[in-house]
Design an enzyme around this catalytic site. Structure first.
Site, mmCIF file in Angstrom:
data_model
loop_
_atom_site.group_PDB
_atom_site.id
_atom_site.type_symbol
_atom_site.label_atom_id
_atom_site.label_comp_id
_atom_site.label_asym_id
_atom_site.label_seq_id
_atom_site.Cartn_x
_atom_site.Cartn_y
_atom_site.Cartn_z
ATOM 1 C CE LYS A 152 -3.492 -0.690 -0.453
ATOM 2 N NZ LYS A 152 -4.146 -1.167 -1.707
ATOM 3 C CE LYS A 358 -3.210 -1.605 -6.810
ATOM 4 N NZ LYS A 358 -2.692 -2.309 -5.617
#
Length: 395
Positions: A152, A358
């Protein structure tokens, strides 16, 4: 008038048919080479299992015989991050609840991996005749550069941006070789890689390597010359993003606040939760420095990868010894997703943004919890700045 078979053979209709057949043959050859070029980037199911097993055994023996004692000695030494005044505690034995949460996180991560693999197939390049022929040649090599972290942090964006460079060839899906599939052996790993020509760099990215204790020794056993890239991001924002990914796949998991603390009253942070633990960058980096010098590791700012992608890509291209080909002209900012996209993706004439997994919207987190996390991470961030010689501005 005498009949001539040669004249009949080369009469206009026959000649046209021969020309048409020739054209069809050339098209068939072109399509064959195109298929070979595209398929070369996909994992091959026909790897020799016996050879892979032998390679794994040999690699395991090298690591165990030459590295086991060294690793135990190094881990027994005082770590530079241990002198930090903080309420950090080594994670204790996991409870059943924490193991369930870890399984949920792994399932969410693998689900995202599958989403990326599907997107990779759907985004099949539209190769030119020249690229199709070149993709069919070359050879598969072990990677010379690996994006090892962090989860991430922006690793998928970095890899997609780098693939625009003509001298970089990268496998799209995360191989997870040095953490989950090491027993398959180096030949299995090599078969996952795309073919490269002389002068091209083979790359892969698996963000979980950075926090895997065995990964540095295993990569060093493959090649101590491997260049390592780590995309780092404000650890508080990263933890929330990590939680958001798991929440999207498992909506019934506990709240972010309840997972963050061992005891909300005392404010003691639960460092056994992976979303918190990953952000203690100084601790993980120390493990890598036992095997690789700092000059072999490049740290990319996840924040600047959004605000100035060309600038960060320039640093990466310099680090890899490549000409600065990826510049401002390759990017545009997508207001909807909130981050830069490519004007032209690899092998395509169309714009390309990262997939739906995303840029998820983060849940609202209690500001007091966010501040407590910032206080927790501050000494570790300071140590990380000191180790890397770079202030990332998270505090």
């Amino acid at each position: 008038m005498e009949y001539s078979p040669n004249i009949a053979l080369w009469s206009s209709p026959v000649k046209k048919k021969l020309i048409l057949l020739s054209i069809m043959f050339l098209i068939w050859v072109y399509m064959l080479y195109s298929c070979v070029g595209y398929c070369s980037t996909m994992p091959s199911p026909l790897v020799d299992a016996r050879r892979a097993k032998e390679t794994a055994t040999a690699a395991g023996k090298r690591t165990e015989s030459g590295g086991a004692d060294l690793v135990s000695r190094l881990l027994a030494q005082p770590q530079p991050w241990e002198d930090i005044e903080s309420d950090y505690e080594e994670p204790s034995i996991r409870t059943a609840a924490s193991r369930d949460l870890l399984n949920d996180e792994l399932e969410a991560e693998r689900a995202d991996d599958w989403d990326e693999m599907r997107a990779e197939r759907h985004r099949a390049p539209e190769p030119s005749a020249m690229s199709s022929f070149s993709n069919g040649s070359g050879s598969k090599k072990l990677p010379q550069a690996i994006i090892i972290g962090v989860k991430k942090g922006g690793t998928r964006a970095l890899l997609e941006f780098l693939r625009v460079h003509p001298d970089i060839r990268a496998v799209g899906a995360e191989p997870h070789f040095f953490d989950r599939n090491y027993e398959n052996g180096l030949e299995w790993y090599r078969e996952l890689m795309p073919k490269t020509l002389e002068g091209q760099i083979t790359m892969e990215k698996t963000p979980s390597y950075f926090v895997t204790r065995e990964a540095p020794a295993r990569i060093a056993a493959m090649s101590r010359d491997t260049k390592l890239i780590v995309v780092v991001r404000d650890p508080v924002t990263r933890a929330i993003s990590d939680y958001t990914q798991t929440l999207s796949k498992k909506p019934d998991i506990p709240s972010f606040e309840s997972l963050t603390f061992k005891n909300r009253t005392t404010g003691l942070i639960d460092t056994s939760w992976s979303a918190v633990q990953i952000g203690i960058y100084a601790k993980h980096l120390d493990n890598w420095l036992q095997y690789f010098p700092m000059e072999q590791i490049l740290f990319v700012s996840g924040e600047r990868l959004i605000s100035d992608p060309a600038g960060e890509l320039g640093r990466v291209q310099d680090f890899l010894g490549l000409k600065r080909i990826i510049t401002d002209k390759h990017f545009y900012f997508n207001q909807t997703k909130g981050f830069p996209c490519l004007k032209k993706a690899e092998g395509s004439s169309k714009p390309h943004c990262l997939g739906k997994t995303k840029g998820r919207t983060h849940p609202n987190i209690d500001p007091e919890v966010v501040q407590r996390l910032r206080d927790f991470y501050r000494p570790f961030n300071m140590k990380f700045y000191q180790m890397t010689g770079h202030n990332f501005g998270w505090d």
